[in-house]
Design a protein around this motif. Structure first.
Motif, PDB file in Angstrom:
ATOM      1  N   THR A   1      -0.258  11.259  -1.623  1.00 28.72           N
ATOM      2  CA  THR A   1      -0.574  11.354  -3.048  1.00 28.72           C
ATOM      3  C   THR A   1       0.719  11.455  -3.852  1.00 28.72           C
ATOM      4  O   THR A   1       1.803  11.623  -3.289  1.00 28.72           O
ATOM      5  N   LEU A   2       0.562  11.373  -5.172  1.00 28.52           N
ATOM      6  CA  LEU A   2       1.733  11.398  -6.056  1.00 28.52           C
ATOM      7  C   LEU A   2       2.516  12.695  -5.876  1.00 28.52           C
ATOM      8  O   LEU A   2       3.750  12.691  -5.816  1.00 28.52           O
ATOM      9  N   GLY A   3       1.799  13.831  -5.767  1.00 31.81           N
ATOM     10  CA  GLY A   3       2.464  15.121  -5.617  1.00 31.81           C
ATOM     11  C   GLY A   3       3.307  15.180  -4.361  1.00 31.81           C
ATOM     12  O   GLY A   3       4.373  15.791  -4.347  1.00 31.81           O
ATOM     13  N   GLU A   4       2.824  14.508  -3.294  1.00 27.53           N
ATOM     14  CA  GLU A   4       3.553  14.561  -2.026  1.00 27.53           C
ATOM     15  C   GLU A   4       4.836  13.731  -2.056  1.00 27.53           C
ATOM     16  O   GLU A   4       5.820  14.082  -1.417  1.00 27.53           O
TER      17      GLU A   4
ATOM     18  N   TYR B   1       0.838  -1.207   0.000  1.00 29.25           N
ATOM     19  CA  TYR B   1       0.000   0.000   0.000  1.00 29.25           C
ATOM     20  C   TYR B   1       0.875   1.261   0.000  1.00 29.25           C
ATOM     21  O   TYR B   1       0.486   2.280  -0.572  1.00 29.25           O
ATOM     22  N   ALA B   2       2.045   1.193   0.622  1.00 25.36           N
ATOM     23  CA  ALA B   2       2.927   2.357   0.661  1.00 25.36           C
ATOM     24  C   ALA B   2       3.412   2.734  -0.730  1.00 25.36           C
ATOM     25  O   ALA B   2       3.874   3.846  -0.957  1.00 25.36           O
ATOM     26  N   GLN B   3       3.322   1.777  -1.680  1.00 25.71           N
ATOM     27  CA  GLN B   3       3.787   2.077  -3.034  1.00 25.71           C
ATOM     28  C   GLN B   3       2.641   2.489  -3.936  1.00 25.71           C
ATOM     29  O   GLN B   3       2.804   2.532  -5.163  1.00 25.71           O
ATOM     30  N   SER B   4       1.479   2.806  -3.342  1.00 24.41           N
ATOM     31  CA  SER B   4       0.309   3.064  -4.180  1.00 24.41           C
ATOM     32  C   SER B   4       0.491   4.304  -5.046  1.00 24.41           C
ATOM     33  O   SER B   4      -0.114   4.404  -6.109  1.00 24.41           O
ATOM     34  N   SER B   5       1.325   5.278  -4.604  1.00 21.14           N
ATOM     35  CA  SER B   5       1.534   6.419  -5.496  1.00 21.14           C
ATOM     36  C   SER B   5       2.880   6.361  -6.211  1.00 21.14           C
ATOM     37  O   SER B   5       3.054   7.041  -7.216  1.00 21.14           O
TER      38      SER B   5
ATOM     39  N   LEU C   1      12.182  18.464   7.077  1.00 19.42           N
ATOM     40  CA  LEU C   1      11.975  19.685   6.297  1.00 19.42           C
ATOM     41  C   LEU C   1      10.562  19.764   5.724  1.00 19.42           C
ATOM     42  O   LEU C   1      10.189  20.764   5.125  1.00 19.42           O
ATOM     43  N   GLY C   2       9.794  18.675   5.891  1.00 13.81           N
ATOM     44  CA  GLY C   2       8.427  18.676   5.385  1.00 13.81           C
ATOM     45  C   GLY C   2       8.324  18.385   3.902  1.00 13.81           C
ATOM     46  O   GLY C   2       7.300  18.638   3.292  1.00 13.81           O
ATOM     47  N   LEU C   3       9.413  17.877   3.308  1.00 11.19           N
ATOM     48  CA  LEU C   3       9.382  17.575   1.870  1.00 11.19           C
ATOM     49  C   LEU C   3       8.851  16.179   1.594  1.00 11.19           C
ATOM     50  O   LEU C   3       8.490  15.862   0.468  1.00 11.19           O
ATOM     51  N   ALA C   4       8.829  15.337   2.629  1.00 11.46           N
ATOM     52  CA  ALA C   4       8.386  13.965   2.418  1.00 11.46           C
ATOM     53  C   ALA C   4       7.284  13.639   3.415  1.00 11.46           C
ATOM     54  O   ALA C   4       7.348  14.073   4.562  1.00 11.46           O
ATOM     55  N   PRO C   5       6.264  12.915   2.981  1.00 15.78           N
ATOM     56  CA  PRO C   5       5.201  12.524   3.911  1.00 15.78           C
ATOM     57  C   PRO C   5       5.707  11.467   4.891  1.00 15.78           C
ATOM     58  O   PRO C   5       6.569  10.657   4.542  1.00 15.78           O
TER      59      PRO C   5
END
Lengths: 174, 402
Positions: free
Chosen positions: B352-355, B192-196, B341-345
């Motif tokens: 989502t893909l953008g994140e 599931y972690a690879q869903s995006s 730094l808040g660049l990665a969820p």
């Protein structure tokens, strides 16, 4: 204690563990003794699962059976007589007595606080399954076990460096 | 305990709930262990056909259409062969070894999620369980080699165990990268972690390391010094005949396909693909990806020559282990930095893909950087070694003469 599947599993795993242990000390064939040791360790892994510690069970199989016991087989291959030991029993009475006394102390130390001090008998089977994340947090959090964890890491590093130094060629330029 | 599916149907049909639960669990266990057993029959044919094509042959083509029944014929032959136990062998261990070897592979399938809804066991420690169970294979080979009471078998077993124990280290270090990215050891959650974004784009180096060391774990070319015919006759299974040999053989084939499936789950998104909510389509995606990877494994096996034991060991300890440790440390550092730094969820399963795009780019660049570094280093050392030995075939003959 009511009799259910968990009790049955506990009895089976205990028998496997103890039976394996007896096999280790009575086998005159060293290789079979090592295999018995693995059987015993496997039973221990089962007991860990009953104690709701699946992570420890997997680590038990991976580290003890997959690595340490395999190294034991290598060590066994290096001994002179693998299959037919000339002496089955040694007569180191003092050592036997010391080991026996230590065992009695351990058993008493485990049983006394659980069965005598507490009025409620504690079942070994826990309902709370600790997750791997809990374990990880406990190992590195300030309120947890960060100091023992770091001390153990230091010890392992020291042992690793020691192993490298010992294994190094003496003639090597330092 | 809950009682869904077949169990529920049985209870409604008037069965005892305890019995119904037992029966449905039993059917589940049979199915989970049955799937790899059936797969291996197909795999043997596929392997022989692919190997034949690579070697410019036709392969089995006499029994059944396109030789499709060849494996059954072979199976019957193996079953009817005389079952020999050497007189000086340790009977119990000799007979137990093929079983343990086979079980060590089948047991892995217990945690493999075939579809989002069908799996043997949804263990919280799935990935660790895989590593633990796979380590039992080493034990089986050691036991087989020793119990046969044959010096070639024992020598073969020593080599294998040295190989397997060594290659387990880069395997586990490479495996830790997807586990760290997904933040869990659970196989379903890793998928599931690879869903995006598949992990292969975040950790291509870890994928390569995992593929190489898992190929070594199966003991196939270029790591097939277990069965180096020219040196060891047949390796650890030399004394085994009939179906007992067949079990080692089947275990090896199944192990390769199991590794292809695991690689799919850890790096190629498992059953993720368009319409993966449908169980059958999800199963087809998993099968398709695993088959493609299996084909690459076969390709490698039939293309690369066998390495010597010292080369294999050097490759592991001086190349794979340091690279896998460095890769793990760098990935961990970058991941933590980007999270701070808040660049990665922090939770990939719902991202989502953008994140995930920034962290994918950074990790991919870091991986490419390491790969470029390694290639550059290999180039210089290779050049200096060629200069030192004078080059040509003469140096190979000297090296092989030890």
């Amino acid at each position: 204690m009511e009799f259910n599947a968990i009790t049955l599993a506990f009895i089976v795993f205990s028998l496997v563990t103890l039976g394996g242990g007896i096999g280790v000390v009575t086998c005159i064939n060293l290789f079979r003794g090592t295999i018995w040791l693995m059987v015993s360790l496997f039973g221990m892994a089962g007991l860990f699962i009953l104690l709701s510690a699946p992570f420890l069970a997997a680590v038990q199989v991976l580290v003890y059976i997959g690595a340490i016991a395999i190294l034991f087989t290598f060590a066994v291959m290096l001994t002179r007589s693998i299959t037919h030991l000339p002496v089955r029993f040694t007569r180191l009475w003092a050592n036997a007595f010391a080991a026996g006394a230590f065992f009695v102390l351990l058993v008493a130390g485990v049983i006394y606080p659980v069965w005598v001090v507490n009025d409620a008998v504690h079942f070994p089977v826990s309902d709370v399954t600790r997750t791997t994340a809990d374990l990880g947090v406990a190992l590195v959090s300030g309120n947890g076990f960060v100091l023992p964890f770091e001390v153990a890491s230091l010890l392992l590093t020291a042992a690793m460096i020691g192993a490298i130094v010992i294994a190094r060629d003496v003639d090597d330029e330092l | 305990m809950d009682c869904p599916g077949l169990c529920e149907a049985l209870v409604q049909g008037g069965a005892n709930p305890g019995l119904a639960q037992f029966l449905s669990l039993f059917v589940g266990v049979v199915l989970v262990s049955g799937i790899p057993l059936v797969t291996v029959i197909v795999l043997i044919l596929v392997e022989r056909k692919v190997a034949a094509r690579i070697q410019d042959r036709i392969g089995p083509n006499r029994v059944g259409p396109f030789g499709s029944l060849q494996t059954f014929a072979d199976l019957l032959k193996l079953l009817t062969k005389e079952d020999i136990t050497p007189t000086a062998a340790d009977r119990l261990l000799y007979n137990a070894a093929p079983l343990v070897s086979f079980a060590s592979v089948v047991l892995i399938w217990a945690v493999i999620p075939y579809t989002p809804y069908h799996f043997g066991a949804d263990l919280e420690i799935g990935a660790l369980y895989f590593v633990a169970v796979a380590s039992l294979g080493t034990l089986a080979i050691m036991t087989a080699g020793w119990a046969s009471n044959n010096k070639y078998a024992l020598l073969g077993a020593f080599r294998v165990v040295a190989l397997l124990v060594s290659y387990e280290i880069p395997l586990v270090f490479a495996l830790m990268v997807p586990i760290m990215l997904a933040g869990t050891l659970n196989m379903l959650d890793i998928i599931y972690a690879q869903s995006s974004m598949w992990f292969v784009f975040m950790a291509p180096l870890a994928m390569l390391l995992f593929a190489i060391s898992s190929q070594a774990e199966t003991g196939r070319a270029p790591f097939d010094l277990i069965e180096a015919e020219s040196e060891l006759v047949a390796g650890f299974n030399i004394e085994y005949s009939g179906m007992k040999f067949g079990m080692f053989f089947a275990a090896e084939f199944m192990h390769v396909f199991t590794n292809a499936i695991l690689l799919t789950i850890f790096f190629f998104g498992g059953w993720l693909g368009p319409l993966w909510n449908e169980p059958l389509i999800a199963f087809a995606w998993l099968g398709l990806k695993a088959s493609l990877i299996y084909f690459v494994f076969l390709w490698v096996r039939n293309t690369v020559p066998r390495l010597r034991i010292d080369q294999v060991m050097r490759f592991n300890w001086f190349f794979l282990v340091p690279v896998s440790i460095g890769n793990l440390l760098l990935t961990a550092l970058l991941l933590k930095l980007m999270q701070e730094l808040g660049l990665a969820p922090r939770v990939l399963q719902t991202a989502t893909l953008g994140e995930v795009l920034p962290m994918t780019l950074v990790l991919l660049l870091a991986n490419l950087g390491i790969i470029a570094l390694i290639l550059g280093r290999l180039r210089t050392t290779g050049r200096s070694e060629r200069l030192a030995t004078g080059g040509g075939a003469g140096s190979m003959a000297v090296a092989a003469g030890d």
